[in-house]
Design a protein around this motif. Structure first.
Motif, PDB file in Angstrom:
ATOM      1  N   GLU A 159      48.509  63.107 -14.848  1.00 12.84           N
ATOM      2  CA  GLU A 159      49.981  63.396 -14.768  1.00 12.84           C
ATOM      3  C   GLU A 159      50.348  63.702 -13.432  1.00 12.84           C
ATOM      4  OE1 GLU A 159      52.074  63.281 -17.131  1.00 12.84           O
ATOM      5  OE2 GLU A 159      50.738  63.298 -19.015  1.00 12.84           O
ATOM      6  N   ALA A 160      49.703  64.303 -12.545  1.00 11.72           N
ATOM      7  CA  ALA A 160      50.055  64.596 -11.261  1.00 11.72           C
ATOM      8  C   ALA A 160      50.053  63.448 -10.319  1.00 11.72           C
ATOM      9  CB  ALA A 160      49.064  65.505 -10.503  1.00 11.72           C
ATOM     10  N   THR A 161      49.068  62.400 -10.488  1.00  9.40           N
ATOM     11  CA  THR A 161      49.011  61.355 -10.084  1.00  9.40           C
ATOM     12  C   THR A 161      50.159  60.268 -10.174  1.00  9.40           C
ATOM     13  OG1 THR A 161      46.747  61.221  -9.867  1.00  9.40           O
ATOM     14  CG2 THR A 161      47.421  59.242  -9.506  1.00  9.40           C
ATOM     15  N   ALA A 162      50.810  60.403 -11.593  1.00 11.07           N
ATOM     16  CA  ALA A 162      51.719  59.515 -12.065  1.00 11.07           C
ATOM     17  C   ALA A 162      53.138  60.007 -11.181  1.00 11.07           C
ATOM     18  CB  ALA A 162      51.945  59.521 -13.577  1.00 11.07           C
ATOM     19  N   ALA A 163      53.212  61.424 -11.259  1.00 11.89           N
ATOM     20  CA  ALA A 163      54.264  62.017 -10.742  1.00 11.89           C
ATOM     21  C   ALA A 163      54.418  61.729  -9.343  1.00 11.89           C
ATOM     22  CB  ALA A 163      54.301  63.838 -10.835  1.00 11.89           C
ATOM     23  N   TYR A 164      53.283  61.616  -8.616  1.00 13.52           N
ATOM     24  CA  TYR A 164      53.381  61.532  -7.215  1.00 13.52           C
ATOM     25  C   TYR A 164      53.650  59.889  -6.957  1.00 13.52           C
ATOM     26  CZ  TYR A 164      51.596  60.780  -2.561  1.00 13.52           C
ATOM     27  OH  TYR A 164      51.344  60.338  -1.161  1.00 13.52           O
ATOM     28  N   LEU A 165      53.311  59.232  -7.717  1.00 13.84           N
ATOM     29  CA  LEU A 165      53.407  57.658  -7.597  1.00 13.84           C
ATOM     30  C   LEU A 165      55.018  57.347  -7.881  1.00 13.84           C
ATOM     31  CD1 LEU A 165      50.376  55.811  -9.143  1.00 13.84           C
ATOM     32  CD2 LEU A 165      51.169  55.820  -6.850  1.00 13.84           C
ATOM     33  N   ALA A 166      55.356  58.022  -8.830  1.00 12.76           N
ATOM     34  CA  ALA A 166      56.927  58.073  -9.260  1.00 12.76           C
ATOM     35  C   ALA A 166      57.950  58.172  -8.124  1.00 12.76           C
ATOM     36  CB  ALA A 166      57.242  59.095 -10.473  1.00 12.76           C
ATOM     37  N   ARG A 167      57.337  59.603  -7.321  1.00 10.59           N
ATOM     38  CA  ARG A 167      58.273  59.763  -6.179  1.00 10.59           C
ATOM     39  C   ARG A 167      58.155  58.701  -4.805  1.00 10.59           C
ATOM     40  NH1 ARG A 167      58.491  65.782  -4.512  1.00 10.59           N
ATOM     41  NH2 ARG A 167      58.521  66.654  -6.649  1.00 10.59           N
ATOM     42  N   MET A 168      57.023  58.022  -4.874  1.00 14.48           N
ATOM     43  CA  MET A 168      56.787  57.074  -3.742  1.00 14.48           C
ATOM     44  C   MET A 168      57.523  55.907  -4.120  1.00 14.48           C
ATOM     45  SD  MET A 168      54.706  58.323  -1.417  1.00 14.48           S
ATOM     46  CE  MET A 168      55.057  59.912  -1.666  1.00 14.48           C
TER      47      MET A 168
END
Ligand SMILES: Nc1ncnc2c1ncn2[C@@H]1O[C@H](COP(=O)(O)OP(=O)(O)OP(=O)(O)O)[C@@H](O)[C@H]1O
Ligand SMILES: [Mg+2]
Ligand SMILES: [Zn+2]
Lengths: 209, 399
Positions: A159-168
């Protein structure tokens, strides 16, 4: 009355112990299983053992990672990236190659993949720069890709990785979607059954564009 | 509800044991170290997936073996179900309900309610906040089972975030390994705030449900010796601009707490990076207990503290029996016969005569009570029912 518990280590020596130790290093193989596999190998036909050994060495020597998506490949690009029938406009981002296999089994997805090589995990010392994120950004530069599906594992790190990618990805003009919930929470994508995973694909939700 | 059958395999000192339990009183009697607590601990584990004695699961597995199995038959109303859980340290535990397929252990939460009274309960009143947080969380997973995964995820996020803060503040900062990445921290902030708000919101609601029960049970146990209160104290309060605390609010929204958490994390960023730990969130919260407006932790006498500890357990028992009352607290449909199994592990020997009598009065007619005692005399009169002798991990029914 109690006898000192003898561990497996105390009992075997030399080659047998080496074999058990090596097997025990594999993921999901505990000391007891390592012992069982070791004795299975010792009992087996020499030709069978030779085939196993060859398969191990060959796989390690021949298999490499796709230059485009990071999936396991036999050549510079993997079969999926090289397949002209696959759609270029959708990229599904996963943590590991084994997740590609799980999603392929559902037959729901006709686009291409991007394998990150893990998830953001400070405890294991994995940060964004250890994942193939820069490569993903590069693939999105020419504007061909319309949608990025974030299919990281449904656990805290995924989830954290997905959230990070979404930001990027907000800087790039692309639709961002996440697999629908309903996947076993806290689990691994690869353990989800085909029907559940397929449904999660169909019902994916928009989280940014 | 009650447990009619318990069977253990490689749990604690038991290689294998089967016990037929009855409604009402079941007393386990035997010398020290024979396995009395081990039995009741197994039933507590079925209800909460935790031991009341240890945080780790390794001691629950019989020495020299790899997995323990607790199998039970639980009777609720006119329905009986078999519930089985397998404990494998280091792997995910699994469960089976009514011979169905294997599921996650978590899925059995809520099927059995139990409240354990133990000599260690004094730490609820006198000890550090973590004891009170644990008390709430154990109650929390029985009242709202789906929150077990929220609690576990929060733990995980907190560990990840603390590690990130430590590496960011450590010597690697700014090195060419990529160094500290603010975007990554913001991702963990968001997760922490989201899960932290859920936990704060739920615990706040549970304390609100519990408070009136505590006032009543303390009055009973102490025979009218004072007015007891309980109020949730959020670590957010210290950083809030207004005077209104979260604990004092009658209603509070999860979204509000989430926003406040995010805000406070941003405010505390420099300090957190310096210290390398997360300074705000439900892992820093507490429950403030008072008698006649004085904080129990600092003011209460030994006897008052014991009364309060008993009152907290009895209040949990009452809350689990009747279920949450406020309409916004209907975490699960409550249903009939929710009354928890009462576990009294070695408590009577610890109590003075008056408190002992009041506790006896309170539990004598409960649906099911499991008592452990070193000698038969420690089981108070008026608590008659089944009795089991426990000797070297053998359980024999004698009455
Ligand atoms: N994992 C384990 N493997 C084997 N034996 C264990 C394990 N855990 C605990 N024991 C044994 O179980 C015994 C303790 O059992 P238990 O705590 O139930 O005692 P008890 O009958 O309640 O005693 P007391 O009256 O002192 O409270 C000890 O002898 C301990 O060594
Ligand atoms: Mg004991
Ligand atoms: Zn490829």
């Amino acid at each position: 009355m109690s006898t000192k518990p003898t561990t497996i280590k105390d009992v075997y020596e030399g080659a047998v112990q080496d074999l058990i130790d090596e097997l025990g290093r594999l993921p999901g193989v505990g000391p007891k299983s390592a012992q069982r596999i070791a004795f299975h190998i010792l009992d087996a036909d020499p030709a069978d053992v030779q085939r196993l050994a060859t398969a191990l060495v060959e796989a390690k020597a021949r298999v490499r990672f796709c230059d485009v998506c990071g999936n396991v490949a036999q050549a510079e690009t993997c079969q999926i990236c090289a397949d002209p029938r696959r759609i270029d406009t959708v990229i599904c981002v996963v943590e590991e190659s084994k997740d590609v296999v799980a999603i392929e089994r559902t037959r729901e997805f006709r686009g291409k993949y991007h394998v990150l090589g893990g998830a953001i995990n400070p405890i294991d010392g994995i940060g964004p720069s250890d994942l193939r994120i820069r490569e993903l950004m590069a693939r999105l530069q020419d504007g061909v890709v319309q949608e990025v599906i974030l299919a990281t594992d449904p656990n805290v790190e995924g989830e954290a990785t997905a959230a990070y990618l979404a930001r990027m990805l907000t800087a790039i003009e692309v639709k961002i979607t996440r697999l629908a919930s309903g996947l076993p929470v806290g689990g691994d994508l690869e353990f989800a059954d085909e029907v559940t995973l397929g449904r999660a694909f169909e019902g994916r939700t928009l989280i940014g564009s | 509800m009650f447990v009619s059958h318990l069977s253990l395999v490689d749990f604690r000192s038991y290689e294998h044991v089967d016990v037929e339990l009855g409604e009402g009183i079941n007393a386990f009697v035997g010398p020290n170290g024979q396995g009395k607590t081990n039995i009741v601990e197994a039933i507590g584990y079925l209800a909460t997936l935790r031991s009341h004695r240890v945080a780790s699961e390794i001691p629950l597995i019989r020495a020299g073996t790899e997995r323990a199995v607790i199998r039970s038959r639980i009777v609720r109303g006119d329905r009986a179900s078999t519930v089985e859980v397998e404990i494998v340290p280091g792997k995910s535990n699994r469960a089976r309900i009514n011979r169905g397929s294997l599921t996650r252990a978590r899925d059995i939460l809520g099927l059995l309610h139990a409240v354990t009274f133990a000599p260690e309960d004094l730490v609820l009143v006198k000890g550090d906040p973590d004891a009170r947080r644990d008390f709430l969380d154990v109650l929390c997973v029985q009242l709202a089972p789906r929150f077990a995964s929220v609690l576990a995820d929060y733990e995980r996020v907190l560990r990840q975030r603390n590690t990130l803060l430590k590496t960011a503040s450590g010597p690697r900062r700014g090195s060419d390994e990529g160094g500290f990445d603010l975007h990554t921290l913001e991702v963990w902030d968001a997760k922490l705030a989201q899960l932290g708000a859920k936990i704060t919101h739920l615990r706040h609601g549970i304390v609100q449900e519990l408070a009136p029960h505590i006032a009543r049970t303390y009055d009973e146990v102490s025979a009218g010796q004072g007015v007891a209160t309980a109020m949730y104290r959020s670590s957010l309060d210290a950083y809030a601009d207004d005077e209104q605390t979260i604990g004092a609010a009658t209603t509070i929204s999860e979204a509000m707490i989430e926003a406040q958490l995010l805000d406070t994390l941003a405010k505390l960023r420099a300090k957190e990076l310096q210290r390398g730990v997360t300074l705000v969130g439900p892992h820093r919260d507490d429950v403030v207990l008072t008698i006649n407006d004085l904080a129990v932790k600092s003011y209460a006498s030994h006897g008052e503290s014991w009364s309060f500890a008993l009152a907290l357990r009895l209040a949990s028992y009452d809350l689990l029996t009747v279920g949450p009352q406020h309409e916004s607290h209907q975490w699960v449909p409550w249903g009939n016969d929710a009354e928890p199994v009462i576990i009294l592990d070695d408590v009577f020997a610890e109590l003075d005569v008056k408190r002992r009598d009041r506790l006896v009065e309170r539990v004598a007619r409960a649906k099911q009570v499991l008592i452990t005692a070193a000698v038969a005399e420690d089981v108070p009169e008026g608590l008659d029912g089944r009795r089991f002798d426990v000797m070297q991990a053998e359980v024999t029914r004698v009455l």
